[in-house]
Design an enzyme around this catalytic site. Sequence first.
Site, mmCIF file in Angstrom:
data_model
loop_
_atom_site.group_PDB
_atom_site.id
_atom_site.type_symbol
_atom_site.label_atom_id
_atom_site.label_comp_id
_atom_site.label_asym_id
_atom_site.label_seq_id
_atom_site.Cartn_x
_atom_site.Cartn_y
_atom_site.Cartn_z
ATOM 1 N N PHE A 1 38.462 47.264 32.027
ATOM 2 C CA PHE A 1 37.430 47.215 33.077
ATOM 3 C C PHE A 1 37.310 48.541 33.825
ATOM 4 O O PHE A 1 38.299 49.252 34.005
ATOM 5 C CB PHE A 1 37.827 46.168 34.132
ATOM 6 C CG PHE A 1 37.246 44.787 33.912
ATOM 7 C CD1 PHE A 1 36.145 44.569 33.107
ATOM 8 C CD2 PHE A 1 37.809 43.698 34.558
ATOM 9 C CE1 PHE A 1 35.611 43.299 32.948
ATOM 10 C CE2 PHE A 1 37.290 42.416 34.410
ATOM 11 C CZ PHE A 1 36.192 42.222 33.595
ATOM 12 N N GLU A 2 36.110 48.810 34.336
ATOM 13 C CA GLU A 2 35.858 49.943 35.249
ATOM 14 C C GLU A 2 36.297 51.285 34.660
ATOM 15 O O GLU A 2 36.791 52.161 35.362
ATOM 16 C CB GLU A 2 36.566 49.729 36.601
ATOM 17 C CG GLU A 2 36.389 48.366 37.228
ATOM 18 C CD GLU A 2 34.956 48.090 37.687
ATOM 19 O OE1 GLU A 2 34.089 48.956 37.486
ATOM 20 O OE2 GLU A 2 34.714 47.006 38.240
ATOM 21 N N GLY A 3 36.106 51.440 33.362
ATOM 22 C CA GLY A 3 36.588 52.633 32.680
ATOM 23 C C GLY A 3 38.003 52.403 32.203
ATOM 24 O O GLY A 3 38.866 51.996 32.976
#
Length: 596
Positions: A405-407
Site C-alpha cells: 500500500f501507499e507505494g
Amino acid sequence: METTDKKTIKGGEFLIKDTTYQEVFIPEEFDEEQRMIAQTCRDFLAAEVYPNLDRIDKLEEGLMPSLLTKAGELGILGVSIPEEYGGFGKNFNTSMLVADVIGAGHSFAVALSAHTGIGTLPILYYGNEEQKAKYIPKLGTGEWKAAYCLTEPNSGSDANSGKTKAKLSADGKHYIINGQKMWITNGGFADVFIVFAKIDDDANLTAFIVEREFGGVTMNPEEHKMGIKGSSTRQVFFNDCPVPVENMLSERQNGFKIAVNILNIGRIKLAAAAIGASKSVIDTAVNYANERVQFERPISKYGAIRYKLAEMATKVYAVESANYRAGQNIDDAYEALVAGGMDASKAKLKSTEQFAVECAILKVWGSEALDYVVDEGVQIYGGMGFSAEAPMDRAYRDARINRIFEGTNEINRLLTVDMMLKRAMKGELDLMTPATAVAGELMSIPDFGEEDTTLFAAEKKIIKNLKKATLMVAGSAVQKLMMSLSKEQEILMNIADMASYVYVAESAMLRTEKLVSLRGEEACVGQLNMMRIYFVEAVDAVQKAGKEALWSFAEGDELRMMMVGLRRFTKMESFNVKELRQKVAQELIAANKYCY
C-alpha cells in the site's frame, strides 16, 4: 496539546540538526478531548466491528457502507474536516490518533482510511469552493462514500504512466473518460471516485471528481485477496463516462502532484494504523501467553516467549514515538504557514510535503514493525496460530498488504534518499557541509574527553555518531558514484535504512527523555529499557547497512579508512540486553496487555 519551546525544523533535517525533547510531541500528551475521540473509536470497534468480523470478511452486502455511515454519525469520518464543512477541524496529530486506534479494525480500518484519506482529502485540499461545498459535508457524514482511482494494470509504482484518457466533448461541457483502474478500495460501494486520467496527449495526469451516477462506470466482481478480505476491492471501468468540466480537480496536468502529495499523508497515516494494529496483536499474544500452560507453567514464564513480547513492544514504542513526532512537525509547519498568510488548504499540503521524507520512513518502519509483531504473534500461539479459528490468522493475513500500500517499501526506501539528495541539490538541505566535516574527522584522532555519565548522555552520543556514519556513507556514495547512484538501488536502500534507524531511535530517546522530565525516572523504567533495547538494534543495523554499502563501491585505502570510521561511529558500551527484555516482558505480562 502543543509542545513548548518549538523551533523550526525542515523535513530531513533530523540527520544534520540536534533536536531537544522540549521540541517533540509524545502521545502521552494528548489532552482530554483527544482521548475522548480515541475512546469513541475504541467503543465503535468494540460495538460494531469486532462482533461482525466474519460478516465483514464475507463482504456481506451493504454491511461495510453501513458501518461507515454509523462512523460518520459519530463524527469519526469528520475529525480533520474543517468546521465550516461540518467536521471537527482537529489538527493532524488528532487525525493520526484516530488512524492509530481504528488501525486495529482489520478490513474496516482499510475502508475508513481510503474514504477519509485518499478519497476525501484531494477534494478538501485541491477542490475549489464549489466542489468542497458540494462534496465535503456529505463525505464527512458518510452519506457519500469515496474511492481513489489511480492504479492501472500496467501502472503501479510508475503512477504517471497511466493510460486512462479524458477527451473534451464536442459541446465543451464534459470530459469523456475511458480507461481501466484496478485495486480500487471501496470500489464496490463508493458514490464518488477521484479519477486520474490524461487529457488528449498530455504528459501528466489530471484529476477528476466522478460520481457513480454520471454513468459509464462499471466494475468487475470483488477481488479475492490474501488478506483484508472484507475490504471492497474491484477493477473499475470508465466507458464514455461523462464528467462535467467543473469537476476537474485543480488544474490540468496537476494530477500527478495531487497523487504524490496525498500519498505523503497516506503513508504516515498507514504507519499510525500499523501501530494500532500492532498493539492489538500484542494484547492478544500476551493474553494467550498468560493462559497457555505447557510443562505445568504458563508459557509467559519462559525466556524465549518473553524475548518475543519485549521485542514486539519495543518496535511499536519506537515507531509510535517517531510517528507523533513527525505529526507534530507537520502541525507546527502548518501553523507557521498559515500565520505567514498562506491559504489553509495549501498550508495543509505544504506542511505534509515538507516532511515527505519522514512520511516515507514511517510507512516502511510502521508496516515492517506490524509484520514482525504478527509473525511473532503466530509463533507465540504455536500450532493454534496456524489455525483459521484463532485470532492470529486474520491479523497475519491483513498485515501483509501494508508493505505494498501507499507505494511499496522498496519505493519508499528509494524515495527517502532521493528526496533528501534533491533537497540538498536545491540548497534546501545542507547535507554536504556536515558530510565533509565527518570526512575530515576520519583523519583526526578521536577526542575521548571526560565521559558524561548523566541520564541519556550515552544515547545522545550514539545518535550523534550514527548520524555521522550515515553522512559518511551517503556523502562518499554521492562523490564516488555521482549520477550513477540513482541506479544503485541496493546502496540507496542501505543508506535509507541507516537514516531511518537514526530517526526512529532518536525519536524513541526524545520521547523517553520527555517522559522522564514529566514523570520522573522511576516511573519510566519500562520506557528506558525499551529505548536501550532499540538502540542495540539500531547500532547493529546501521553498521551492517553501512558496511554493505561501502563494500559495494569503495576499495583499497579509502575503504579501509571508512571502515575504521564506521566502527568508530557504531561503538556502544555493552550491557545486559537480555535482562532488559525480560523486565519489559514482565511488565506486559503483569498488565496482560500492551501497557506503554
